[in-house]
Design a protein around this motif. Structure first.
Motif, mmCIF file in Angstrom:
data_model
loop_
_atom_site.group_PDB
_atom_site.id
_atom_site.type_symbol
_atom_site.label_atom_id
_atom_site.label_comp_id
_atom_site.label_asym_id
_atom_site.label_seq_id
_atom_site.Cartn_x
_atom_site.Cartn_y
_atom_site.Cartn_z
ATOM 1 N N LYS A 88 0.828 -1.213 0.000
ATOM 2 C CA LYS A 88 0.000 0.000 0.000
ATOM 3 C C LYS A 88 0.864 1.265 0.000
ATOM 4 O O LYS A 88 0.575 2.231 -0.707
ATOM 5 C CB LYS A 88 -0.873 -0.006 1.263
ATOM 6 C CG LYS A 88 -2.337 0.142 0.978
ATOM 7 C CD LYS A 88 -3.121 -0.038 2.264
ATOM 8 C CE LYS A 88 -4.362 0.778 2.325
ATOM 9 N NZ LYS A 88 -4.502 2.042 1.770
ATOM 10 N N ASP A 89 1.934 1.229 0.777
ATOM 11 C CA ASP A 89 2.827 2.404 0.843
ATOM 12 C C ASP A 89 3.533 2.628 -0.491
ATOM 13 O O ASP A 89 3.766 3.767 -0.892
ATOM 14 C CB ASP A 89 3.884 2.203 1.941
ATOM 15 C CG ASP A 89 3.249 1.986 3.294
ATOM 16 O OD1 ASP A 89 2.678 2.929 3.840
ATOM 17 O OD2 ASP A 89 3.293 0.837 3.783
ATOM 18 N N GLU A 92 1.138 4.431 -2.678
ATOM 19 C CA GLU A 92 1.016 5.846 -2.267
ATOM 20 C C GLU A 92 2.246 6.643 -2.663
ATOM 21 O O GLU A 92 2.145 7.760 -3.170
ATOM 22 C CB GLU A 92 0.841 5.944 -0.748
ATOM 23 C CG GLU A 92 -0.593 5.773 -0.304
ATOM 24 C CD GLU A 92 -0.718 5.949 1.204
ATOM 25 O OE1 GLU A 92 -0.171 6.911 1.775
ATOM 26 O OE2 GLU A 92 -1.354 5.085 1.824
ATOM 27 N N ALA A 123 -4.264 -2.649 -4.064
ATOM 28 C CA ALA A 123 -3.867 -1.550 -3.165
ATOM 29 C C ALA A 123 -4.020 -0.193 -3.858
ATOM 30 O O ALA A 123 -3.662 0.835 -3.293
ATOM 31 C CB ALA A 123 -2.430 -1.760 -2.705
#
Ligand code: ATP
Ligand code: MG
Length: 267
Positions: A88-89, A92, A123
């Motif tokens: 997920k990071d 982002e 994600a």
């Protein structure tokens, strides 16, 4: 351990839950068996570093954020462990820094590539490069399957972020004059030594911090970003990480214990 719940009072609770996640993703085909060993090597260094993000790592994170934001063609290279731990990071970070995401594996199989692509898409990732036939470019200096790259991605990138990397590829990318950003808990590894910016920290802590700092810096002008990059020395940063381990070990040697009294009472 897979079926049991991890007691939150356990001194290694966080580390155990990370292991659990890796094992789940090993079973789902995202993490390679060698990835589990690689994680163990990292964990040992995390122990020595005190399992927290030091000032030195924060400085490297800031330089890495500036480097990604200042790049023409930034690419974040993803392997099984990185996808499993911080998928997920990664998505982002790619959004904030306008980076492309490319799957690049030591143990390549179409099944694993697609499993990682699916995890990243779930994600929130847009296009994921390097999957299947898309990895048609070659970096001949690399001996392993990691030589296969996407002509739209790593092949033309000026900055490549390679969280959890192997030394051979970092060296090859650096020789190609690409700026390489690595996350590696071991300041002595070839990856750490060859990268342009090495973040000596656990990827589970470093990536959220990198997203946060990139968000803060994203509206800064180029001259400010370039000043942050120019102010960073990887050699000095690695020396500082080694000094930190050294200091911690000296202090622990004096105290003769690692556990706090309350931890010693843990049952
Ligand atoms: P190199 O190939 O760079 O010389 P190595 O052969 O010692 O390194 P590998 O097994 O190739 O090590 O790669 C694993 C690397 O990833 C280790 O250096 C380890 O410290 C690092 N690592 C593993 N898990 C993490 C993690 N969660 N966060 C940060 N680094 C990690
Ligand atoms: Mg290696």
């Amino acid at each position: 351990m897979n079926e049991t719940t991890i007691k939150t009072k356990h001194p290694r609770a966080e580390s155990l839950s990370i292991r659990k996640r890796l094992i789940q993703h090993y079973k789902s085909g995202i993490v390679a068996d060698a990835g589990l060993f690689a994680h163990g090597r990292g964990e040992a260094f995390d122990y020595l570093l005190g399992e927290k993000t030091g000032d030195n790592a924060l400085k490297a994170i800031k330089a890495a954020a500036a480097m990604l934001l200042n790049a023409e063609h930034p690419v974040i290279s993803v392997n099984g462990n990185a996808a499993a731990l911080v998928g997920k990071d990664i998505v982002e970070l790619a959004q904030v820094t306008k980076s492309k995401i490319e799957v690049n594996l030591f143990y390549r199989s179409t099944k694993r590539e697609i499993a990682i692509e699916t995890l990243l898409s779930e994600a929130g990732a847009g296009k994921v490069l390097g999957v299947g036939k898309a990895a048609s470019g070659r970096i001949h200096e690399i001996g392993s399957e990691r030589r296969r790259v996407d002509p739209e991605g790593i092949l033309v990138a000026d900055v490549v972020m390679v969280p959890l990397e192997d030394g051979d590829r970092t060296e090859a990318l650096a020789k190609m004059k690409k700026n390489v950003i690595a996350v590696d808990l071991n300041p002595l590894s070839r990856t750490a030594q060859f990268a342009t910016v090495t973040i000596v920290d656990n990827i589970v802590r470093a990536m959220p911090a990198l997203v946060r700092i990139a968000q803060k810096l994203k509206n800064e002008d180029r001259s400010r970003l370039q000043a942050i990059i120019a102010d960073f020395s990887n050699k000095e940063s690695l020396s500082e990480a080694i000094r930190l381990i050294n200091r911690r070990l000296s202090q622990l040697a004096e105290k003769g214990t690692y556990l706090t009294p309350s931890q010693k009472g843990w049952t």
